[in-house]
Design an enzyme around this catalytic site. Structure first.
Site, PDB file in Angstrom:
ATOM      1  N   LYS A  13       0.823  -1.218   0.000  1.00  0.00           N
ATOM      2  CA  LYS A  13       0.000   0.000   0.000  1.00  0.00           C
ATOM      3  C   LYS A  13       0.857   1.268   0.000  1.00  0.00           C
ATOM      4  O   LYS A  13       0.473   2.258  -0.605  1.00  0.00           O
ATOM      5  CB  LYS A  13      -1.021  -0.005   1.144  1.00  0.00           C
ATOM      6  CG  LYS A  13      -0.433  -0.015   2.533  1.00  0.00           C
ATOM      7  CD  LYS A  13      -1.554  -0.039   3.546  1.00  0.00           C
ATOM      8  CE  LYS A  13      -1.073  -0.072   4.984  1.00  0.00           C
ATOM      9  NZ  LYS A  13       0.220  -0.689   5.275  1.00  0.00           N
ATOM     10  N   ARG A  88      -6.016   2.352  11.413  1.00  0.00           N
ATOM     11  CA  ARG A  88      -5.732   0.920  11.530  1.00  0.00           C
ATOM     12  C   ARG A  88      -6.682   0.251  12.519  1.00  0.00           C
ATOM     13  O   ARG A  88      -6.576  -0.957  12.733  1.00  0.00           O
ATOM     14  CB  ARG A  88      -4.298   0.739  12.030  1.00  0.00           C
ATOM     15  CG  ARG A  88      -3.306   0.372  10.929  1.00  0.00           C
ATOM     16  CD  ARG A  88      -1.955   0.314  11.597  1.00  0.00           C
ATOM     17  NE  ARG A  88      -1.000  -0.512  10.961  1.00  0.00           N
ATOM     18  CZ  ARG A  88       0.016  -0.040  10.215  1.00  0.00           C
ATOM     19  NH1 ARG A  88       0.113   1.232   9.975  1.00  0.00           N
ATOM     20  NH2 ARG A  88       0.903  -0.873   9.728  1.00  0.00           N
ATOM     21  N   ARG A 123      12.144  -7.080   1.762  1.00  0.00           N
ATOM     22  CA  ARG A 123      11.915  -5.636   1.807  1.00  0.00           C
ATOM     23  C   ARG A 123      13.113  -4.916   2.442  1.00  0.00           C
ATOM     24  O   ARG A 123      13.703  -5.401   3.395  1.00  0.00           O
ATOM     25  CB  ARG A 123      10.643  -5.366   2.628  1.00  0.00           C
ATOM     26  CG  ARG A 123      10.198  -3.929   2.551  1.00  0.00           C
ATOM     27  CD  ARG A 123       8.750  -3.819   2.789  1.00  0.00           C
ATOM     28  NE  ARG A 123       8.430  -3.811   4.217  1.00  0.00           N
ATOM     29  CZ  ARG A 123       7.272  -3.370   4.685  1.00  0.00           C
ATOM     30  NH1 ARG A 123       6.351  -2.944   3.858  1.00  0.00           N
ATOM     31  NH2 ARG A 123       7.030  -3.397   5.971  1.00  0.00           N
ATOM     32  N   ARG A 156      13.968  -3.515   8.038  1.00  0.00           N
ATOM     33  CA  ARG A 156      13.275  -3.048   9.236  1.00  0.00           C
ATOM     34  C   ARG A 156      13.243  -4.172  10.268  1.00  0.00           C
ATOM     35  O   ARG A 156      13.008  -5.319   9.927  1.00  0.00           O
ATOM     36  CB  ARG A 156      11.839  -2.648   8.882  1.00  0.00           C
ATOM     37  CG  ARG A 156      11.715  -1.219   8.472  1.00  0.00           C
ATOM     38  CD  ARG A 156      10.393  -0.907   7.866  1.00  0.00           C
ATOM     39  NE  ARG A 156       9.241  -1.335   8.657  1.00  0.00           N
ATOM     40  CZ  ARG A 156       7.985  -1.020   8.333  1.00  0.00           C
ATOM     41  NH1 ARG A 156       7.733  -0.299   7.263  1.00  0.00           N
ATOM     42  NH2 ARG A 156       6.987  -1.434   9.080  1.00  0.00           N
ATOM     43  N   ARG A 167       2.373  -9.125  13.220  1.00  0.00           N
ATOM     44  CA  ARG A 167       1.757  -7.958  12.566  1.00  0.00           C
ATOM     45  C   ARG A 167       0.565  -8.385  11.722  1.00  0.00           C
ATOM     46  O   ARG A 167      -0.444  -7.675  11.654  1.00  0.00           O
ATOM     47  CB  ARG A 167       2.802  -7.235  11.694  1.00  0.00           C
ATOM     48  CG  ARG A 167       3.878  -6.570  12.525  1.00  0.00           C
ATOM     49  CD  ARG A 167       5.022  -6.088  11.682  1.00  0.00           C
ATOM     50  NE  ARG A 167       4.643  -4.960  10.848  1.00  0.00           N
ATOM     51  CZ  ARG A 167       5.341  -4.546   9.804  1.00  0.00           C
ATOM     52  NH1 ARG A 167       6.432  -5.192   9.443  1.00  0.00           N
ATOM     53  NH2 ARG A 167       4.957  -3.505   9.121  1.00  0.00           N
TER      54      ARG A 167
HETATM   55  P1  AMP Z   1       3.900   0.694   8.949  1.00  0.00           P
HETATM   56  O1  AMP Z   1       5.160   1.318   8.478  1.00  0.00           O
HETATM   57  O2  AMP Z   1       2.681   1.411   8.445  1.00  0.00           O
HETATM   58  O3  AMP Z   1       3.854  -0.789   8.685  1.00  0.00           O
HETATM   59  O4  AMP Z   1       3.880   0.868  10.542  1.00  0.00           O
HETATM   60  C1  AMP Z   1       4.887   0.315  11.367  1.00  0.00           C
HETATM   61  C2  AMP Z   1       4.417   0.239  12.808  1.00  0.00           C
HETATM   62  O5  AMP Z   1       4.085   1.558  13.272  1.00  0.00           O
HETATM   63  C3  AMP Z   1       3.161  -0.574  13.051  1.00  0.00           C
HETATM   64  O6  AMP Z   1       3.429  -1.964  13.169  1.00  0.00           O
HETATM   65  C4  AMP Z   1       2.680   0.026  14.365  1.00  0.00           C
HETATM   66  O7  AMP Z   1       3.449  -0.401  15.460  1.00  0.00           O
HETATM   67  C5  AMP Z   1       2.979   1.510  14.155  1.00  0.00           C
HETATM   68  N1  AMP Z   1       1.827   2.195  13.494  1.00  0.00           N
HETATM   69  C6  AMP Z   1       1.818   2.803  12.272  1.00  0.00           C
HETATM   70  N2  AMP Z   1       0.613   3.327  11.990  1.00  0.00           N
HETATM   71  C7  AMP Z   1      -0.181   3.036  13.064  1.00  0.00           C
HETATM   72  C8  AMP Z   1      -1.537   3.270  13.373  1.00  0.00           C
HETATM   73  N3  AMP Z   1      -2.361   3.927  12.521  1.00  0.00           N
HETATM   74  N4  AMP Z   1      -2.005   2.815  14.560  1.00  0.00           N
HETATM   75  C9  AMP Z   1      -1.205   2.179  15.435  1.00  0.00           C
HETATM   76  N5  AMP Z   1       0.078   1.894  15.198  1.00  0.00           N
HETATM   77  C10 AMP Z   1       0.611   2.319  14.027  1.00  0.00           C
END
Ligand code: AMP
Length: 215
Positions: A13, A88, A123, A156, A167
């Site tokens: 995404k 989320r 990734r 990461r 996740r």
């Molecule tokens: P992402 O890069 O979008 O996969 O986000 C990495 C991590 O950031 C997630 O696994 C959560 O720990 C935190 N995170 C990002 N966006 C949110 C959100 N909208 N709500 C809660 N945690 C978030």
């Protein structure tokens, strides 16, 4: 145009959000990138978020809602934005509604869990500007180096296979219900993630143009 990109972690995404932002000249608002940036800068919020992030858990709603509220109030969001990774949870979506933000479309990028697990292992991200790459599907021009800023690419911590499984569990429990939430508004568009990024992008743009829900 105000857009939301939904999808499991690793469904692509973020990559699709970037393409749409380039074409429409609107900012991508990624809570994940903002949290990682805060962590890098050693802010209180970043440090608070670290333990959740490292464990593959969601950061508490009040923290991310606060971040989004501040970000969407910035002048560059006036003409539209793409939300990548927010909301989320249902409470986050409700908070967005309560802010009076009108969303035009919600694009859900769908990819099977087993494909995601395979993809996540390849990734890579830029430790400096946050751009993302893949060793097979989105290679940088120079190996292990960011095309945008030249910094080294890293994996990461939360892309480790065990954390990825957590996740995905969190995604199915807490984020997937948002599909129903937005389907009810008629704004949800499903995009089947393809093997080639360009093919998914073509479907994403098609979905943005369709008027009917569920296409
Ligand atoms: P992402 O890069 O979008 O996969 O986000 C990495 C991590 O950031 C997630 O696994 C959560 O720990 C935190 N995170 C990002 N966006 C949110 C959100 N909208 N709500 C809660 N945690 C978030």
């Amino acid at each position: 145009m105000n857009l939301i990109f939904l999808g499991a972690p690793g469904a692509g995404k973020g990559t699709q959000a970037e393409k749409v932002c380039e074409k429409l000249s609107i900012p991508a608002v990624s809570t994940g990138n903002m949290i990682r940036e805060a962590l890098k800068n050693g802010t209180e919020m970043g440090l608070k978020a670290k333990s959740y992030m490292d464990a593959g858990q969601l950061v508490p709603d009040d923290v991310v809602i606060g971040i989004i509220k501040d970000r969407l109030a910035q002048p560059d969001c006036k003409n539209g934005f793409v939300l990548d990774g927010f909301p989320r949870t249902i409470p986050q979506a409700e908070a967005l509604d309560a802010m009076g933000i009108v969303i035009d479309k919600v694009i859900d990028i769908e990819v099977r869990d087993d494909t995601i697990i395979q993809r996540m292992s390849g990734r890579r991200v830029c430790g400096s500007c946050g751009a993302s790459y893949h060793v097979l599907y989105k290679k940088p021009a120079k190996e292990e180096t960011c095309d945008k800023c030249g910094a080294p690419l890293t994996r990461r911590k939360d892309d480790d296979p065990e954390i990825v499984a957590d996740r995905l569990r969190v995604y199915h429990e807490q984020t997937e219900p948002l599909k129903d939430y937005y389907a009810k508004t008629g704004k949800l568009r499903i995009v089947e993630g393809q093997e080639e990024v360009a093919d998914t992008t073509a479907l994403t743009f098609q979905a943005l143009e369709t008027g009917k829900a569920g296409n």
